[in-house]
Design a protein around this motif. Sequence first.
Motif, PDB file in Angstrom:
ATOM      1  N   ASN A 161       0.810  -1.217   0.000  1.00  0.00           N
ATOM      2  CA  ASN A 161       0.000   0.000   0.000  1.00  0.00           C
ATOM      3  C   ASN A 161       0.841   1.265   0.000  1.00  0.00           C
ATOM      4  OD1 ASN A 161      -2.307  -1.499  -0.172  1.00  0.00           O
ATOM      5  ND2 ASN A 161      -2.879  -1.290   1.971  1.00  0.00           N
ATOM      6  N   VAL A 162       1.961   1.245   0.692  1.00  0.00           N
ATOM      7  CA  VAL A 162       2.870   2.397   0.666  1.00  0.00           C
ATOM      8  C   VAL A 162       3.405   2.601  -0.746  1.00  0.00           C
ATOM      9  CG1 VAL A 162       5.147   3.211   1.409  1.00  0.00           C
ATOM     10  CG2 VAL A 162       3.531   2.368   3.089  1.00  0.00           C
TER      11      VAL A 162
ATOM     12  N   ASN B 107     -10.513   4.676  -4.218  1.00  0.00           N
ATOM     13  CA  ASN B 107     -10.038   3.496  -3.493  1.00  0.00           C
ATOM     14  C   ASN B 107      -9.308   3.837  -2.200  1.00  0.00           C
ATOM     15  OD1 ASN B 107     -10.946   1.384  -5.217  1.00  0.00           O
ATOM     16  ND2 ASN B 107      -9.420   2.049  -6.705  1.00  0.00           N
ATOM     17  N   LEU B 108      -9.238   5.106  -1.849  1.00  0.00           N
ATOM     18  CA  LEU B 108      -8.472   5.522  -0.679  1.00  0.00           C
ATOM     19  C   LEU B 108      -8.978   4.883   0.614  1.00  0.00           C
ATOM     20  CD1 LEU B 108      -6.141   7.186   0.390  1.00  0.00           C
ATOM     21  CD2 LEU B 108      -7.715   9.112   0.624  1.00  0.00           C
ATOM     22  N   MET B 109     -10.292   4.880   0.825  1.00  0.00           N
ATOM     23  CA  MET B 109     -10.825   4.298   2.062  1.00  0.00           C
ATOM     24  C   MET B 109     -10.520   2.806   2.141  1.00  0.00           C
ATOM     25  SD  MET B 109     -11.781   6.519   4.108  1.00  0.00           S
ATOM     26  CE  MET B 109     -12.366   5.359   5.330  1.00  0.00           C
TER      27      MET B 109
ATOM     28  N   MET C 274      -4.934  -0.266   8.015  1.00  0.00           N
ATOM     29  CA  MET C 274      -5.167  -0.245   9.464  1.00  0.00           C
ATOM     30  C   MET C 274      -5.274  -1.658  10.018  1.00  0.00           C
ATOM     31  SD  MET C 274      -4.895   2.732  10.655  1.00  0.00           S
ATOM     32  CE  MET C 274      -5.412   2.306  12.308  1.00  0.00           C
ATOM     33  N   ALA C 275      -5.957  -2.545   9.306  1.00  0.00           N
ATOM     34  CA  ALA C 275      -6.063  -3.935   9.749  1.00  0.00           C
ATOM     35  C   ALA C 275      -4.675  -4.584   9.753  1.00  0.00           C
ATOM     36  CB  ALA C 275      -7.022  -4.707   8.848  1.00  0.00           C
ATOM     37  N   ALA C 276      -3.884  -4.310   8.735  1.00  0.00           N
ATOM     38  CA  ALA C 276      -2.531  -4.865   8.658  1.00  0.00           C
ATOM     39  C   ALA C 276      -1.655  -4.309   9.777  1.00  0.00           C
ATOM     40  CB  ALA C 276      -1.915  -4.560   7.290  1.00  0.00           C
TER      41      ALA C 276
END
Length: 64
Positions: A18-19, A32-34, A41-43
């Motif tokens: 994601n980074v 797709n940002l959310m 956040m889950a990761a």
Amino acid sequence: MAKKELSFKQGYEVLKKNVELLESQQDPDIDNLMKIVEESMAAYKACKSRIDAVQQALNETFKD
């Protein structure tokens, strides 16, 4: 159906992906940002949980 908890390695890979995705975008992908934030956040929580568990085990091992 409950989500399977990620391992540290899986969580780390999600965060890394994601980074790289966010850094490589010329224009922000607002649609797709959310999804990316929620997945990240889950990761992060999975990684933090594993780090905290290891830290606690190390503290117990070396407390004397």
